[in-house]
Design a protein around this motif. Structure first.
Motif, PDB file in Angstrom:
ATOM      1  N   ALA A 187       0.781  -1.156  -0.001  1.00 28.06           N
ATOM      2  CA  ALA A 187       0.101  -0.029   0.116  1.00 28.06           C
ATOM      3  C   ALA A 187       1.030   1.281  -0.076  1.00 28.06           C
ATOM      4  CB  ALA A 187      -1.019  -0.015   1.178  1.00 28.06           C
ATOM      5  N   THR A 188       1.817   1.255   0.949  1.00 28.63           N
ATOM      6  CA  THR A 188       2.944   2.574   0.946  1.00 28.63           C
ATOM      7  C   THR A 188       3.515   2.868  -0.465  1.00 28.63           C
ATOM      8  OG1 THR A 188       3.196   1.811   3.277  1.00 28.63           O
ATOM      9  CG2 THR A 188       4.605   3.445   2.503  1.00 28.63           C
ATOM     10  N   LEU A 189       3.915   1.768  -1.048  1.00 26.14           N
ATOM     11  CA  LEU A 189       4.676   2.015  -2.126  1.00 26.14           C
ATOM     12  C   LEU A 189       3.880   1.821  -3.477  1.00 26.14           C
ATOM     13  CD1 LEU A 189       8.099   0.444  -0.890  1.00 26.14           C
ATOM     14  CD2 LEU A 189       7.638   2.755  -0.991  1.00 26.14           C
ATOM     15  N   GLY A 190       2.586   1.499  -3.593  1.00 24.20           N
ATOM     16  CA  GLY A 190       1.741   1.167  -4.697  1.00 24.20           C
ATOM     17  C   GLY A 190       1.944   0.332  -5.523  1.00 24.20           C
ATOM     18  N   ARG A 191       2.407  -0.769  -4.690  1.00 18.82           N
ATOM     19  CA  ARG A 191       2.718  -1.943  -5.590  1.00 18.82           C
ATOM     20  C   ARG A 191       1.476  -3.302  -5.705  1.00 18.82           C
ATOM     21  NH1 ARG A 191       5.621  -0.528  -8.998  1.00 18.82           N
ATOM     22  NH2 ARG A 191       5.722  -3.007  -9.472  1.00 18.82           N
ATOM     23  N   PRO A 192       1.302  -3.833  -6.654  1.00 18.35           N
ATOM     24  CA  PRO A 192       0.057  -4.702  -6.970  1.00 18.35           C
ATOM     25  C   PRO A 192       0.279  -5.987  -5.830  1.00 18.35           C
ATOM     26  CG  PRO A 192       1.947  -4.975  -8.747  1.00 18.35           C
ATOM     27  CD  PRO A 192       2.235  -4.085  -7.884  1.00 18.35           C
ATOM     28  N   ALA A 193      -0.926  -6.366  -6.110  1.00 20.74           N
ATOM     29  CA  ALA A 193      -1.111  -7.783  -4.974  1.00 20.74           C
ATOM     30  C   ALA A 193      -0.261  -8.775  -5.698  1.00 20.74           C
ATOM     31  CB  ALA A 193      -2.507  -8.112  -5.007  1.00 20.74           C
ATOM     32  N   SER A 194       0.193  -8.987  -6.637  1.00 24.87           N
ATOM     33  CA  SER A 194       0.884 -10.070  -7.340  1.00 24.87           C
ATOM     34  C   SER A 194       2.622 -10.008  -6.613  1.00 24.87           C
ATOM     35  CB  SER A 194       1.213  -9.929  -8.777  1.00 24.87           C
ATOM     36  OG  SER A 194       1.562  -8.546  -9.168  1.00 24.87           O
ATOM     37  N   GLU A 195       2.714  -8.941  -6.019  1.00 23.74           N
ATOM     38  CA  GLU A 195       4.138  -8.456  -5.634  1.00 23.74           C
ATOM     39  C   GLU A 195       4.227  -8.992  -4.091  1.00 23.74           C
ATOM     40  OE1 GLU A 195       5.752  -5.192  -7.108  1.00 23.74           O
ATOM     41  OE2 GLU A 195       5.944  -5.883  -9.107  1.00 23.74           O
ATOM     42  N   LYS A 196       5.122  -9.643  -3.388  1.00 17.91           N
ATOM     43  CA  LYS A 196       5.205 -10.096  -2.136  1.00 17.91           C
ATOM     44  C   LYS A 196       6.488  -9.234  -1.556  1.00 17.91           C
ATOM     45  CE  LYS A 196       6.461 -14.066   0.512  1.00 17.91           C
ATOM     46  NZ  LYS A 196       6.005 -13.706   1.935  1.00 17.91           N
ATOM     47  N   PRO A 197       6.305  -8.430  -0.795  1.00 17.33           N
ATOM     48  CA  PRO A 197       7.553  -7.659  -0.200  1.00 17.33           C
ATOM     49  C   PRO A 197       8.496  -8.777   0.506  1.00 17.33           C
ATOM     50  CG  PRO A 197       5.629  -6.782   0.666  1.00 17.33           C
ATOM     51  CD  PRO A 197       5.078  -7.925  -0.011  1.00 17.33           C
ATOM     52  N   VAL A 198       9.780  -8.721   0.243  1.00 15.62           N
ATOM     53  CA  VAL A 198      10.621  -9.722   0.740  1.00 15.62           C
ATOM     54  C   VAL A 198      11.597  -9.156   1.861  1.00 15.62           C
ATOM     55  CG1 VAL A 198      12.763 -11.248   0.073  1.00 15.62           C
ATOM     56  CG2 VAL A 198      10.679 -10.882  -1.401  1.00 15.62           C
ATOM     57  N   MET A 199      11.952  -7.765   1.633  1.00 15.97           N
ATOM     58  CA  MET A 199      12.806  -7.285   2.585  1.00 15.97           C
ATOM     59  C   MET A 199      13.020  -5.772   2.598  1.00 15.97           C
ATOM     60  SD  MET A 199      16.692  -8.758   2.343  1.00 15.97           S
ATOM     61  CE  MET A 199      16.208 -10.452   1.743  1.00 15.97           C
ATOM     62  N   ILE A 200      13.363  -5.151   3.235  1.00 17.77           N
ATOM     63  CA  ILE A 200      13.786  -3.787   3.312  1.00 17.77           C
ATOM     64  C   ILE A 200      15.458  -3.658   3.411  1.00 17.77           C
ATOM     65  CG2 ILE A 200      13.748  -1.522   4.067  1.00 17.77           C
ATOM     66  CD1 ILE A 200      11.070  -2.221   5.593  1.00 17.77           C
ATOM     67  N   LEU A 201      16.141  -3.221   2.274  1.00 24.13           N
ATOM     68  CA  LEU A 201      17.600  -3.195   2.689  1.00 24.13           C
ATOM     69  C   LEU A 201      17.665  -1.617   2.832  1.00 24.13           C
ATOM     70  CD1 LEU A 201      19.902  -4.543  -0.082  1.00 24.13           C
ATOM     71  CD2 LEU A 201      19.796  -5.297   2.098  1.00 24.13           C
ATOM     72  N   ALA A 202      18.241  -1.574   4.231  1.00 28.86           N
ATOM     73  CA  ALA A 202      18.673   0.125   4.344  1.00 28.86           C
ATOM     74  C   ALA A 202      20.118   0.125   3.958  1.00 28.86           C
ATOM     75  CB  ALA A 202      18.519   0.169   5.816  1.00 28.86           C
ATOM     76  N   VAL A 203      20.538   1.212   3.369  1.00 28.38           N
ATOM     77  CA  VAL A 203      21.663   1.295   2.465  1.00 28.38           C
ATOM     78  C   VAL A 203      22.383   2.771   3.021  1.00 28.38           C
ATOM     79  CG1 VAL A 203      22.648   1.437   0.441  1.00 28.38           C
ATOM     80  CG2 VAL A 203      20.818  -0.059   0.672  1.00 28.38           C
ATOM     81  N   GLY A 204      23.712   2.633   3.079  1.00 22.87           N
ATOM     82  CA  GLY A 204      24.382   3.919   3.333  1.00 22.87           C
ATOM     83  C   GLY A 204      25.824   3.613   3.929  1.00 22.87           C
ATOM     84  N   HIS A 205      26.248   4.779   4.399  1.00 25.89           N
ATOM     85  CA  HIS A 205      27.603   4.619   4.947  1.00 25.89           C
ATOM     86  C   HIS A 205      27.461   4.379   6.431  1.00 25.89           C
ATOM     87  CE1 HIS A 205      29.821   6.307   1.496  1.00 25.89           C
ATOM     88  NE2 HIS A 205      28.828   6.964   1.430  1.00 25.89           N
TER      89      HIS A 205
END
Ligand code: IYR
Length: 232
Positions: A187-205
């Motif tokens: 919902a937050t990122l407007g992705r369709p129901a066919s897509e399953k969120p797998v992980m969030i990668l936090a990236v930086g220094h």
């Protein structure tokens, strides 16, 4: 790629090959091992920005991973917008609070103790980028009809490995973060129901005072992860 039309098998001569001598192979694989040995999951990020072009090139590298029937069943959302990061943090922390207050169960909480994690996820705002990785459980043609994808968890896992290695090659740190459940990300990122969120990668220094849990340095020795059948 894949197409609604039947694509014929069209073999091309292998476009790239290396044929390095054995000693050079060993030197190169050792150099890569040493580079990857310096990869650590980091929970404390500096606010130093990271150029979008670096993130784009790393995600393009993930997109070079092998996949079931070459369907490339992955999608990435890269977020540097601070309002959106704050929203994802709030939503993730709400899930994590339920998890750490008992939802996880005793065995899981005990397994996490040496890592020192809890429901607070400041890295979701401190890290200059969050990359959310989605698995396309099925594909959709433009007319909305579905096609099957194959070996989706395996394909997305390999692509994620490529992504983490590419980010590390750039000198960046990341944290694989998996709030449980993660459905809110559709919902937050407007992705369709066919897509399953797998992980969030936090990236930086990494932050100046970044630490790693001591247990994270305890890697299984080769003999515990490899058996060789070479006829000898
Ligand atoms: N998602 C939680 C819990 C967690 C689970 C595993 I498995 C880890 O390796 C680390 C954390 C969190 O991010 O805190």
């Amino acid at each position: 790629m894949f197409s609604k039309d039947n694509l014929p098998h069209a073999p091309l001569p292998l476009p790239d090959r290396f044929d390095w001598p054995d000693e050079e192979m060993l030197a190169r694989v050792t150099a890569f091992f040493e580079l990857m040995t310096k990869r650590h999951s980091v929970r404390d990020f500096s606010r130093r920005p990271v150029p979008r072009a670096v993130i784009e090139r790393a995600v393009a590298t993930a997109g070079r991973a092998p996949s079931g029937a070459n369907h490339q069943p992955w999608f990435f959302a890269a977020i540097s917008d601070s309002g959106l990061k704050a929203r994802i943090r709030a939503e993730a922390e709400a899930e994590e609070e339920r998890f750490y207050e008992g939802g996880a169960g005793d065995e899981w909480l005990k397994a996490l103790e040496p890592l020192g994690t809890d429901a607070a996820k400041p890295h979701l705002e401190d890290a200059p980028w969050l990359i959310v990785i989605f698995a396309q459980r099925w594909g959709e043609w433009d007319d909305g009809t579905r096609f099957k994808n194959y070996y989706v968890p395996e394909s997305v896992g390999i692509a994620t490995g490529f992504l983490i290695a590419a980010l590390h090659q750039a000198g960046l740190s990341c944290l694989t973060h998996t709030p449980n459940p993660m459905k809110f990300l559709n919902a937050t990122l407007g992705r369709p129901a066919s897509e399953k969120p797998v992980m969030i990668l936090a990236v930086g220094h990494p932050a100046d005072n970044a630490t790693v849990p001591a247990v994270a340095k305890m890697k299984k020795p080769l003999e515990d992860i490899l058996t060789v059948f070479d006829g000898s």
